[in-house]
Design a protein around this motif. Structure first.
Motif, PDB file in Angstrom:
ATOM      1  N   UNK A   1     -10.973   8.130   1.952  1.00 17.56           N
ATOM      2  CA  UNK A   1     -12.268   7.661   1.453  1.00 17.56           C
ATOM      3  C   UNK A   1     -12.529   8.258   0.070  1.00 17.56           C
ATOM      4  N   UNK A   2     -12.245   9.540  -0.027  1.00 14.92           N
ATOM      5  CA  UNK A   2     -12.417  10.244  -1.283  1.00 14.92           C
ATOM      6  C   UNK A   2     -11.541   9.629  -2.382  1.00 14.92           C
ATOM      7  N   UNK A   3     -10.288   9.303  -2.036  1.00 12.38           N
ATOM      8  CA  UNK A   3      -9.382   8.698  -3.018  1.00 12.38           C
ATOM      9  C   UNK A   3      -9.905   7.336  -3.481  1.00 12.38           C
ATOM     10  N   UNK A   4     -10.414   6.546  -2.539  1.00 10.39           N
ATOM     11  CA  UNK A   4     -10.935   5.219  -2.896  1.00 10.39           C
ATOM     12  C   UNK A   4     -12.142   5.371  -3.828  1.00 10.39           C
ATOM     13  N   UNK A   5     -13.039   6.286  -3.467  1.00 11.89           N
ATOM     14  CA  UNK A   5     -14.239   6.477  -4.297  1.00 11.89           C
ATOM     15  C   UNK A   5     -13.868   6.895  -5.710  1.00 11.89           C
ATOM     16  N   UNK A   6     -12.951   7.849  -5.763  1.00 13.36           N
ATOM     17  CA  UNK A   6     -12.503   8.356  -7.060  1.00 13.36           C
ATOM     18  C   UNK A   6     -11.870   7.232  -7.891  1.00 13.36           C
ATOM     19  N   UNK A   7     -11.038   6.421  -7.217  1.00 10.80           N
ATOM     20  CA  UNK A   7     -10.339   5.338  -7.916  1.00 10.80           C
ATOM     21  C   UNK A   7     -11.335   4.291  -8.413  1.00 10.80           C
ATOM     22  N   UNK A   8     -12.320   3.945  -7.573  1.00  9.32           N
ATOM     23  CA  UNK A   8     -13.297   2.934  -7.991  1.00  9.32           C
ATOM     24  C   UNK A   8     -14.065   3.422  -9.215  1.00  9.32           C
TER      25      UNK A   8
END
Ligand code: SF4
Lengths: 224, 479
Positions: free
Chosen positions: B322-329
């Motif tokens: 989830x953290x990776x997705x948020x960071x990427x977005x």
């Protein structure tokens, strides 16, 4: 190669998965033809607020206060705690050079990319694999207590926590041996020179097109 | 006893010595060099007073930092504007001259991206071990060669000993069965595989691509696929040798000839996994299910079909993910659930060792033909992978199609794939790129990369946003 036997050091937690080698040392710094000088640009895009260029005086650049390595409590860290697939992407050995020059001697993560993992051993940097649960616990402990230090013993293959908890890690025998002794791998291989020559002769007999007029690339042939 | 995999066969035929501790010494047939990862290796060799073991196994070319505008190219190494780039290209030149290593220098008609020139000149042959200080060396596995990237210390090791200290990997087979839909390419297979197994899915494995969809691919397509094995974590990508492989190699500059050719072909015919070979892991994909792919995030596994939406971190249960997705977005400047076709592009890059071969340029030109790059797109680059690819494309008139459509037609090199030369993104810009990595800052600090096939990149160029290329092309054109 630099030897590694035992190390005790301050832990810095980098809580991100899939940290790639472009992140560890951005490509503009790869243009150097030296092996040194990469430390100040380790994690450059996260560490500084401006865009780094080779040859700039990094001490005058604005630091990103949110980045973990810039926080006061992690100054002097020599053990980097990271998440899975650390060091993925480009094969650049500049990544372990930068980590080593910054002051890291040990990396701890649940997994690494293959090429990066291999490159670490060539530079006296020990990449340790622990389980997800163990890495999680270390992240928790490192966050909870300032000045959190770990002791790593390569001969015994252990990571010892300040509370006395011990984790065992695996490392293959050859890499361990080379690192413990700080051996020159090229010298080791050249000691088997006769065996290489014997193989070469057999290989040539079985696959002649890989030698001589076949697979050898030379100017005369290239210009033909 | 179970049969052998292709990887097992290649490993065994190059094994110089097996040590008790599991490490081995592997003989290296071909060593490719470029300017970025070799200077420190040559320096190490010199400092230790060592000489290269076998000069004629080495082939070098500058690619990462060479300028791609013809104006800057004309002046030779001395005219490279960026001082550090110039030093690096000059250093490769000096090292090759000093040791007598064949180099396709900046002005050689055969110069190009190292992974394009090897196969193109027959310097990469089936059954070889091929290494290079570059992770995309996996490309050469398309020829049934054991090929992978190495670090600079290993470059020095190979120069000095013609061997590599290696550990045997495990065997992974990715089977892609069935037929690809028209307009869907090897690049889409590669992205779909990475989307399925993840960027670490192949770590520790030699990855063999198999199945009817792989056999149906051209050699160019197979190279595209093996090129991206490393993005799935596998250092080695492999495809069995078949008639297509042999036909491709035939007649190339360094390919064997006459009686040696016959001998070689008989040997190469064995380069496939035995029917009863056992793989440590098998993954299967159906070719018919694969749609054109677009990466939305900062890792090649962050990829979806063009008709899909950007994921929503709120529905991801794993906190690290989830953290990776948020960071990427956040980095990509995208909103959760945004349609991929709503992403607008600032720049287009068609090139790199993944997709800069003649077939790639033909596919992009088929879309660009008679159309114009959208006014909102600031720059659209086409960078052929090598001198011969460029010449071939010009002979076919592809350069004119691109130029008329508003693309820039450049000299061969890595270019905007990693932005070590002047070709790069500005912070915040979105780029449809046919390269292989969408990491943060890869194409320029703050730049936002979306990985796609050449046809999809051309379609994005003319529309200004992502679009399913199949909507642009008539049925007969995509076939
Ligand atoms: S084109 Fe890109 S990925 Fe390929 S060798 Fe050059 S920089 Fe590396």
């Amino acid at each position: 190669m630099k030897a590694f036997v035992r190390h005790q050091g301050l832990v810095a937690p980098l809580d991100r998965a899939n940290v790639d080698t472009d992140q560890i040392i951005p490509k503009q710094f790869l243009k150097s033809i030296q092996r040194t000088g990469f430390g100040p640009n380790l994690f450059d895009e996260w560490r500084y607020l401006d865009v780094g260029e080779p040859g700039r005086d990094n001490s005058k650049r604005p630091l990103n206060p949110d980045f973990v390595l810039n926080q006061a409590r992690y100054q002097g860290a020599s053990v980097l705690l990271a998440r899975e697939n650390f060091g993925c992407g480009s094969s650049r050995e500049h990544a372990p050079w930068a980590l080593e020059e910054y002051g890291f001697r040990v990396l701890i993560a649940p997994s690494y990319a293959d090429i990066f993992y291999n490159n670490c051993f060539k530079n006296g940097l020990l990449p340790i694999v622990l389980s997800d649960g163990e890495v999680d616990e270390l992240f928790r402990q490192a966050a909870a207590s300032e000045g959190y230090r770990l002791t790593v013993d390569l001969a015994g293959q252990t990571v010892v926590r300040p509370d006395g908890g011990v984790y065992r890690f695996e490392v293959d025998a050859f890499r361990k041996h080379c690192l413990l002794e700080g051996l020159d791998e090229i010298g080791l291989t050249l000691a088997h020179g006769d065996q290489i020559r014997a193989f070469e002769a057999r290989h040539r007999a079985a696959h002649p097109w890989l030698f001589g007029a076949g697979g050898s690339v030379t100017d005369e042939r290239g210009m033909a | 006893m179970a049969g052998k995999t292709l990887y097992d066969k290649l490993w065994e035929s190059h094994l110089v010595r097996q040590n008790d501790d599991g490490s081995a010494l592997l003989y290296i047939d071909r060593h490719l060099l470029h300017e970025v990862t070799s200077p420190q290796a040559f320096e190490g060799l010199r400092l230790a007073g060592r000489e290269p073991w076998r000069i004629d196994a080495n082939l070098a070319t500058p690619d990462h930092n060479v300028p791609t505008t013809s104006v800057e190219r004309r002046g030779g190494i001395a005219a490279i504007a960026d001082e550090v780039s110039r030093i690096q290209v000059q250093t490769l030149d000096d090292n090759c001259a000093r040791y007598g290593i064949l180099q396709f220098g900046m002005h050689d008609a055969r110069q190009g991206i190292v992974h394009v020139i090897g196969p193109e000149q027959g310097a990469t042959l089936p059954g070889m071990t091929v290494v290079c200080g570059d992770s995309h060396t996996s490309t050469h596995g398309a020829f049934g060669a054991l090929a992978h990237g190495i670090g600079t210390s290993e470059v020095e090791h190979v120069l000095a000993t013609q061997c590599l200290i290696a550990q045997k990997m495990k065997n992974l087979q990715v089977r892609v069965e069935g037929e690809l839909a028209p307009g869907v390419t090897a690049k889409d297979i590669a992205l779909a595989v990475i989307g399925t197994i993840g960027t670490a899915g192949g770590t520790g494995y030699a990855l063999e691509f198999a199945g009817s969809a792989i056999r149906a691919l051209s050699m160019e397509g197979r190279m595209t696929l093996c090129n991206m094995a490393i993005e799935a974590g596998a250092r080695v990508g492999l495809i069995a040798v078949d008639t297509k492989t042999i036909e491709y190699v035939k007649g190339r500059l360094f390919a064997p000839r006459g009686a040696q050719w016959e001998l070689a072909v008989a040997n190469w015919r064995q380069l496939h996994s035995d029917p009863d070979a056992v793989f440590d892991k098998v993954v299967e994909l159906r070719a018919g299910d694969i749609k054109p792919q677009v990466s939305w995030g900062t890792s090649p596994e962050m990829v979806v079909a063009v008709d899909a939406r950007v994921p929503d971190p709120a529905v991801e249960s794993d906190p690290t993910k989830r953290d990776s997705i948020e960071r990427a977005l956040k980095y990509m400047g995208l909103a959760a659930n945004q349609a991929i076709t709503d992403i607008r592009l600032d720049r287009i890059f068609i090139g790199s060792c993944t997709n800069s071969r003649i077939e790639d340029l033909r596919a992009a030109a088929a879309v660009a033909k008679g159309r114009k790059v959208a006014a909102s797109v600031k720059q659209a680059l086409v960078v052929p992978g090598s001198g011969p690819v460029k010449a071939q494309a010009e002979q076919e008139g592809l350069d004119k199609i691109f130029i008329e459509a508003g693309f820039e037609w450049r000299e061969p090199g890595c270019s905007m794939c990693l932005a070590m030369n002047a070709d790069r993104l500005e912070a915040g810009e979105h780029c449809a790129s046919t390269s292989n990595r969408n990491f943060e800052g890869r194409q320029g600090a703050g730049g936002r990369t979306h990985l796609v096939s050449p046809a999809m990149a051309a379609a994005a160029a003319v529309c200004g946003h992502f679009v399913d290329v199949r909507e642009l092309l008539g049925r007969e054109e995509v076939a």
